[in-house]
Design a protein around this motif. Structure first.
Motif, PDB file in Angstrom:
ATOM      1  N   ARG A 318    -101.526  61.907 -45.577  1.00 24.22           N
ATOM      2  CA  ARG A 318    -102.712  62.733 -45.362  1.00 24.22           C
ATOM      3  C   ARG A 318    -102.676  63.471 -44.018  1.00 24.22           C
ATOM      4  O   ARG A 318    -102.853  64.683 -43.956  1.00 24.22           O
ATOM      5  N   THR A 429    -106.952  57.125 -51.284  1.00 23.82           N
ATOM      6  CA  THR A 429    -107.940  58.178 -51.515  1.00 23.82           C
ATOM      7  C   THR A 429    -109.195  57.977 -50.671  1.00 23.82           C
ATOM      8  O   THR A 429    -109.579  56.845 -50.350  1.00 23.82           O
ATOM      9  N   THR A 430    -109.834  59.093 -50.329  1.00 22.48           N
ATOM     10  CA  THR A 430    -111.125  59.066 -49.632  1.00 22.48           C
ATOM     11  C   THR A 430    -112.228  58.897 -50.673  1.00 22.48           C
ATOM     12  O   THR A 430    -112.001  59.010 -51.895  1.00 22.48           O
ATOM     13  N   ASN A 431    -113.446  58.688 -50.196  1.00 20.56           N
ATOM     14  CA  ASN A 431    -114.569  58.522 -51.125  1.00 20.56           C
ATOM     15  C   ASN A 431    -114.843  59.791 -51.924  1.00 20.56           C
ATOM     16  O   ASN A 431    -115.217  59.730 -53.100  1.00 20.56           O
ATOM     17  N   GLU A 433    -112.594  61.984 -52.850  1.00 20.73           N
ATOM     18  CA  GLU A 433    -111.529  62.043 -53.853  1.00 20.73           C
ATOM     19  C   GLU A 433    -111.785  61.044 -54.976  1.00 20.73           C
ATOM     20  O   GLU A 433    -111.562  61.346 -56.154  1.00 20.73           O
ATOM     21  N   SER A 477    -109.591  67.962 -51.249  1.00 19.29           N
ATOM     22  CA  SER A 477    -109.612  66.700 -52.008  1.00 19.29           C
ATOM     23  C   SER A 477    -108.740  66.798 -53.255  1.00 19.29           C
ATOM     24  O   SER A 477    -107.972  65.884 -53.558  1.00 19.29           O
ATOM     25  N   TRP A 524    -118.616  61.469 -47.303  1.00 20.76           N
ATOM     26  CA  TRP A 524    -118.094  62.263 -46.185  1.00 20.76           C
ATOM     27  C   TRP A 524    -117.599  61.344 -45.091  1.00 20.76           C
ATOM     28  O   TRP A 524    -118.031  60.259 -44.910  1.00 20.76           O
TER      29      TRP A 524
END
Length: 524
Positions: A318, A429-431, A433, A477, A524
């Motif tokens: 990332r 992964t992020t929230n 995503e 994303s 976020w």
């Protein structure tokens, strides 16, 4: 038994005349690399043979314990087996698939090793004669060896750690692109567990091998692999570089002004080693995180590259992607981007069939097996390895050597496979995503495997759940999900890259609950 000799210092390839007769045949007639190692404490000579061309779990230094006719005559079969078991234990050879080369009958040794679960192979006088007289001697040798070990011990599939050499599959184009690109820097990008570390380690192995062929031992120190995952300060990074290249300067390092000292150090080391230093920097995201408030080190690395003192191959996910897309980053245009892509169908088939067919495994409806594994994994090498590993375990369990398409259902029920698929997604992964993925599963249900959707569709689905994202956040994303191997893109359309993934996620969790939780935590 003869008196214990003094240990022999390891050396390079042996002259055929110095070898036992069968190893002489391998070296002289089959052009295999054979090295001597040492005389064991119990009086057996240990050699090392390069079986890496088989692309199995045999390395370029597979240990071979030589049992002479005199050894066979000096003790009964059980005593000899017990002595060899001690050699394997004391010399730490058990995990290296040792071969016991016997000038005599090996039936008793085989029975003892099998009864005591020792992963050792016996090549007796009969086996050696079969190989000598065969018109396919290398394959005959493997046929003598492979039935004596469980497939799981010799098949090359690895799901938990990096691999190099004989167990490294695919990526040949990427490797050649890096090796033969002169002084160009590269940024290798891909999600965790897709094979970045294996790629860097394989490049390291080949670079060192190239230098060794030039018989310049000092030059091998120019190739430096570093795992940056535990490096959190510039000072720590510089310390590790100095420790690797010239540890005598460590005591002076704390009194030096790094921005002046480090560039000078790199220049001196390049001159000392008669060529540019080659840095293979793994998990580079961690080093970028350490640089959030400082450009100094990255500017120095760029300068060292521009001056011809260093060449860099960095790997990350990332943060690396963000840095190389940021016009204000010192890494912008610093290196050529290289995204680790999924395997092609041909590469997938080679990984499945190549090793197992050498081990005399037979496939029923061969093309159907390859098509299903390729389609269900999307060509992701880590998932292919899992499929193959589970199939091998099933063959060992059933004492079979035949794989049919029906056996693939064992993969779907394997808890380790399910955990791997889910954790790979959750850890990468992020929230936001995650919210994209959960929203798509809820919107399209069971049809999601075949569904095509655009960025507009994704935006609309998120808004239905009260999530409003800017174009930049949404685009980033989706791009990260593509890099992570979750989504694949064709023009403006996206789809799930691995059809097995949405099935596993939906069968393991309440997706509506998952979306609620990421919203509760914040996207976020």
């Amino acid at each position: 038994m003869s008196p214990l000799p003094k240990p022999v210092t390891p050396s390079g390839p042996q002259k055929p005349s110095d070898l036992p007769p069968f190893l002489d045949h391998l070296a002289r007639d089959l052009r295999m690399r054979v090295r001597t190692g040492r005389r064991s404490a119990l009086g057996f000579d240990i050699f090392f043979v390069d079986f890496s061309d088989w692309k199995l779990r045999f390395s370029d230094r597979t240990p071979v314990i030589y049992v002479s006719a005199a050894d066979v005559a000096s003790m009964d079969g059980r005593a000899l087996a017990e002595s060899l078991a001690d050699v394997i234990r004391v010399e730490n050879l058990a995990e290296r698939n040792p071969v016991v080369l016997v000038e005599g009958d090996g039936a008793v040794l085989r029975a003892y090793f099998r009864a005591n679960y020792l992963p050792a192979v016996v090549l007796d006088a009969g086996d050696q004669e079969r190989v000598r007289t065969s018109r396919r001697p290398t394959a005959e040798l493997l046929d003598c060896i492979s039935p004596q070990l469980a497939l799981a011990l010799i098949a090359p599939y690895e799901t938990s750690k990096p691999v190099t050499g004989s167990r490294f599959f695919g990526r040949e184009y990427d490797i050649r692109r890096i090796l033969y690109a002169g002084d160009a820097n590269f940024a290798v990008m891909g999600l965790r567990r897709i094979g970045k570390t294996s790629l860097l380690r394989e490049i390291e192995r080949r670079l060192v091998e190239q230098v060794q062929e030039q018989e310049d031992r000092q030059a091998t120190a120019r190739v430096l692999y570093m795992d940056c995952s535990s490096i959190h300060t510039v000072q720590h990074f510089v310390q590790e570089v100095v420790r690797a290249l010239n540890p005598r300067e460590l005591v002076r390092l704390e009194h030096r002004h790094l921005p002046l000292y480090f560039p000078d150090f790199l220049g001196r080391m390049a001159k000392q080693h008669r060529g540019p230093l080659i840095f293979l920097l793994d998990e580079f995201d961690a080093l970028l995180d350490a640089q959030l408030n400082s450009r100094g080190l990255l500017d120095e690395l760029r300068s060292a590259s521009n001056q011809g003192h260093c060449r860099f191959v960095i790997a990350g996910f990332r943060r690396v992607l963000e840095a190389f897309s940021d016009l204000n980053s010192p890494l912008y245009n610093f290196a050529k981007p290289l995204r680790l892509k999924e395997f092609s169908r041909e590469e997938t088939a080679n990984l499945i069939f190549g090793p197992l067919e050498k081990l005399r495994v037979r496939f029923e409806r061969r093309n159907e097996i390859a098509d299903r594994i390729y389609d269900e994994t999307g060509g992701q090498p880590n998932l292919i390895q899992y499929y193959c590993s589970i199939l091998v375990q099933e063959l060992d369990r059933t004492q079979s050597r035949v794989i049919s398409p029906d056996m693939l259902f064992h993969v779907y029920d394997d808890p380790d496979f399910l955990t791997f698929v889910l954790n790979t997604f959750l850890d990468n992964t992020t929230n936001l995503e995650k919210a994209v993925v959960y929203g798509l599963l809820l919107a399209y249900g069971e049809e999601v495997r075949e569904q095509r959707f655009t960025l507009d569709d994704i935006d609309g689905i998120l808004k239905e759940h009260g999530i409003v994202a800017t174009f930049d956040d949404l685009n980033k994303s989706v791009r990260n999900l593509e890099l992570a191997g979750v989504l694949a893109r064709q023009g403006k359309d996206f789809h799930f890259a691995t059809p097995v993934f949405p099935d596993v996620l939906r069968s393991s969790y309440n997706v509506e609950f998952l979306l609620y939780k990421v919203q509760e935590e914040g996207v976020w």
